[in-house]
Design a protein around this motif. Structure first.
Motif, PDB file in Angstrom:
ATOM      1  N   ALA A 186     -30.372  10.539 -61.945  1.00 16.06           N
ATOM      2  CA  ALA A 186     -29.791   9.811 -60.579  1.00 16.06           C
ATOM      3  C   ALA A 186     -28.455  10.071 -60.675  1.00 16.06           C
ATOM      4  CB  ALA A 186     -30.142   8.423 -60.716  1.00 16.06           C
ATOM      5  N   ASP A 190     -27.238   7.760 -56.177  1.00 20.79           N
ATOM      6  CA  ASP A 190     -28.897   9.428 -55.788  1.00 20.79           C
ATOM      7  C   ASP A 190     -29.043   9.974 -56.693  1.00 20.79           C
ATOM      8  OD1 ASP A 190     -29.213   9.161 -52.234  1.00 20.79           O
ATOM      9  OD2 ASP A 190     -26.462   8.864 -52.832  1.00 20.79           O
ATOM     10  N   LEU A 191     -30.363  10.787 -56.219  1.00 22.44           N
ATOM     11  CA  LEU A 191     -30.969  12.297 -57.053  1.00 22.44           C
ATOM     12  C   LEU A 191     -30.105  13.266 -56.375  1.00 22.44           C
ATOM     13  CD1 LEU A 191     -34.985  11.252 -56.256  1.00 22.44           C
ATOM     14  CD2 LEU A 191     -32.928  10.423 -58.157  1.00 22.44           C
ATOM     15  N   ASP A 233     -29.668   2.214 -54.520  1.00 19.21           N
ATOM     16  CA  ASP A 233     -29.892   2.254 -55.534  1.00 19.21           C
ATOM     17  C   ASP A 233     -31.085   4.020 -55.372  1.00 19.21           C
ATOM     18  OD1 ASP A 233     -27.837   2.094 -56.889  1.00 19.21           O
ATOM     19  OD2 ASP A 233     -28.946  -0.142 -57.424  1.00 19.21           O
ATOM     20  N   ASN A 234     -31.170   4.885 -55.710  1.00 24.44           N
ATOM     21  CA  ASN A 234     -32.541   5.924 -55.602  1.00 24.44           C
ATOM     22  C   ASN A 234     -32.791   6.469 -56.882  1.00 24.44           C
ATOM     23  OD1 ASN A 234     -33.039   5.659 -53.180  1.00 24.44           O
ATOM     24  ND2 ASN A 234     -30.974   6.680 -53.388  1.00 24.44           N
ATOM     25  N   VAL A 235     -33.041   6.005 -57.927  1.00 17.76           N
ATOM     26  CA  VAL A 235     -33.435   6.273 -59.209  1.00 17.76           C
ATOM     27  C   VAL A 235     -35.103   6.894 -60.126  1.00 17.76           C
ATOM     28  CG1 VAL A 235     -31.693   4.754 -60.412  1.00 17.76           C
ATOM     29  CG2 VAL A 235     -33.819   4.384 -60.492  1.00 17.76           C
ATOM     30  N   SER A 267     -36.721   3.061 -55.283  1.00 13.73           N
ATOM     31  CA  SER A 267     -35.509   2.890 -54.349  1.00 13.73           C
ATOM     32  C   SER A 267     -35.256   2.035 -53.866  1.00 13.73           C
ATOM     33  CB  SER A 267     -35.483   3.893 -52.887  1.00 13.73           C
ATOM     34  OG  SER A 267     -34.256   3.962 -52.800  1.00 13.73           O
TER      35      SER A 267
END
Lengths: 204, 427
Positions: B251, B259-260, B280-282, B297
């Protein structure tokens, strides 16, 4: 006395000299002695005038010195104030990246200092309290830093003068486990780069 | 009731060579046919061996089998210990009396270890194997060889290979640490400073991790030097290897959400996978076939678990959507059998571990004691290592997702972000 206040003092003295020159023009120093007047009385009057002038001159120098000193102190205070404004932290609510009113006020002041000092750049570091996951908290800290940057660029600070990073919950400001400690930890911190010496005052 | 599986075992034996290296003795393709029933764990007695080294081997194997949670290791008191192993042959009647389905004896030999498994019901020797092992003075390598024996033994007895020869990576005090799955051999890993989460390459020799300062993703052989595969401004966090080991997914974000991204494990250009639009995308975690990614997410306004295809398309909410800002689900980890995703969810202000079934979306809560974070599956898809504060500080714990049995793995300074290794080879 530092170099700057010395310069201010010298400036004050030279403007005093200029004022003296003006005063001499409007007030003739050598009064012609009327015929038939007692020479001794004339001498006393001239002496008194000279003493009065000397006193005025001394008073002016003292006043100018005092003013210069006040300016220097005020300037030092202004430097401190601006440094504090740049360093002042912005705090957030739990799991939020939105600015609160107190945070917006802090950023307004920072933005003004940045605009008066184009060489300065800021590194904004987002932090969170320990609740939640380490990874999400790193992302949340980054969002807080990004919110700060967005607000400041909205106030006219150039985009490339504010960079953002996050330390998540890894560096708490307070190690406590209660709400007051958590509030201390939900913050954005500011590191000033490119400040060489004296900050230029903001226009009030 | 265990007769059938021991009959199969005995038949397998005919083909088994008498001397084999520990890592390749698995009788591939052979399954005992014992489907696991949480209520039924075969009882096993580990026979005592008279030497000091024999004692410690017996202790390690007993513990390995016990921690596997598929076998009941029957404890022996001093008199039973003396009586159970007569010279020449096991004391069958005493073993039967103790409720043992099998008895195991591991004897140190000049070249390694000699394993004998006895079927109590048939009163026959069910399995004989010899293992090459390094000298006991090489503690780590020797313990690893004993664990290798335990894991094969568990496969012979239950059909599922054990997990005692595995390790757990975690962070403590700004360093990465390793610990054997039985709690031995805890040591810091050289090189990694200010690490975030770490994950294993499928080869069990290479790891990837993030660091806060500088903000980067590192790939490093254990015992080797790290190399940066992604770095820059903003955050670089939560890296994992793709199941084929070829890429690292992590991420990253600076000013517009996190993002990823995917980058070749050997370095190269990164490719963006998720489209979070400022959210947030982790915490990516791959399905074992590498086709799907579970991740956390915040796109719905609060953290939830989603899945998507490995190229970022076909996003699907995995956890049932809770309306309201108090919902907080994070740290997904996909089990190696592909059936479950473990994650943490906030319940009454504390985090608890849950699993969700990929097929039926059924939820199962695993913990209720303290606050529990960051689950990571063992390679048996049954045990999980996680962080819990139930002992007062954040420590690693292991839980059996079937029975709920939990044990503390670390003690000392507080820890975070565990990652359980795949099954390991010789050190």
């Amino acid at each position: 006395m530092n170099a700057r206040s010395l310069v201010l003092t010298l400036l004050a003295c030279s403007s005093f000299a200029a004022l003296e020159g003006c005063r001499r023009k409007v007030t003739p120093a050598a009064t012609p002695v009327p015929a038939g007047v007692d020479a001794a009385a004339a001498q006393r009057r001239a002496d008194a005038q000279a003493a009065e002038a000397a006193q005025r001159r001394a008073d002016s120098i003292a006043a100018a010195n005092a003013a210069a000193s006040r300016d220097a102190a005020g300037d030092r205070q202004a430097q401190l104030d601006m440094g504090n404004i740049l360093a002042q932290r912005v705090y957030f609510d739990y799991d939020r990246d939105q600015l609160r009113d107190d945070g917006a006020a802090v950023l307004d002041a920072k933005s003004a200092v940045l605009q008066a000092n184009p060489s300065i750049t800021l590194v904004v570091t987002g932090h969170t309290d320990e609740r939640g996951t380490a990874e999400y908290n790193l992302a949340l800290g980054q969002r807080r830093a990004a919110t700060v940057k967005r607000y400041m660029t909205g106030k006219g600070v150039a985009e490339n003068r504010v960079s953002t990073q996050s330390l998540g919950d890894s560096q708490p400001a307070s190690s406590g486990g209660d709400e007051s400690a958590y509030q201390q930890n939900r913050r954005a911190e500011f590191e000033v780069r490119g400040a060489s010496g004296i900050l230029v005052r903001t226009r009030d | 009731m265990h007769l059938p599986f021991f009959r199969v075992l005995a038949a397998v034996l005919v083909a088994a060579p008498s001397l084999v290296v520990a890592q390749d003795t698995t009788s591939r393709g052979v399954r005992i046919g014992l489907t696991y029933d949480p209520g039924t764990k075969p009882g096993v007695v580990v026979l005592p061996v008279s030497t000091a080294l024999g004692d410690s081997v017996a202790a390690i194997v007993s513990r390995d089998l016990d921690l596997g949670d598929r076998i009941t290791v029957i404890p022996l008191d001093a008199s039973a210990s003396r009586a159970v192993a007569r010279a020449g042959a096991p004391n069958w009647s005493l073993l039967a009396q103790l409720g043992a389905a099998a008895a195991i004896q591991v004897t140190p030999t000049p070249s390694g270890l000699h394993l004998a498994v006895y079927n109590v019901a048939t009163r026959q020797t069910a399995l004989i194997r010899d293992y090459v092992a390094p000298p006991a003075s090489s503690v780590r390598a020797w313990r690893s060889a004993v664990h290798g024996l335990s894991d094969e033994l568990e496969q012979s007895l239950t059909g599922t290979r054990g997990i005692s020869r595995t390790r757990v990576l975690f962070t403590r005090g700004g360093r990465l640490w390793l610990i054997d799955s039985d709690g031995h051999g805890e040591s810091p890993l050289a090189g990694a400073v200010t690490p975030g989460s770490a994950a294993w390459h499928p080869n069990g020799r290479t790891i990837t991790y993030s660091t806060y300062v500088p903000s980067q993703i590192v790939v490093q052989d254990i015992g080797g030097r790290g190399r940066t595969v992604a770095s820059g401004r903003g955050v670089f966090i939560s890296p994992v290897f793709t199941p084929d080991g070829a890429s690292v997914v992590y991420a990253h974000g600076e000013d517009d959400g996190v993002d990823l991204y995917s980058v070749p494990a050997s370095g190269g250009a990164a490719r963006r996978l998720s489209v979070g639009r400022g959210s947030d995308n982790v915490s990516p975690s791959f399905s074992p076939d590498g086709r799907r990614i579970a991740f956390m997410s915040g796109r719905a306004g609060h953290p939830e678990i989603y899945t998507m295809d490995a190229d970022g398309t076909n996003v699907d909410l995995l956890t049932p959507l809770d309306v309201g800002e108090s919902a907080y689900r994070a740290s997904p980890d996909w089990s190696s059998d592909g059936r479950l995703v473990a994650f943490q969810s906030r319940i009454d202000g504390q985090f608890q571990l849950l699993t969700v079934g990929l097929r039926d979306r059924a939820l199962k809560q695993l913990t209720s004691d303290g606050s529990n974070d960051d689950p990571s599956w063992a390679p048996d898809a049954r045990h999980l290592v996680f962080v819990s504060n139930r002992s007062g500080t954040r420590q690693l714990w292991v839980i059996d997702a079937e029975s709920g049995r939990a044990r503390q793995l670390t003690r000392g300074a507080s820890v975070r972000l565990p990652s359980w290794s795949p099954r390991l080879g010789e050190p």
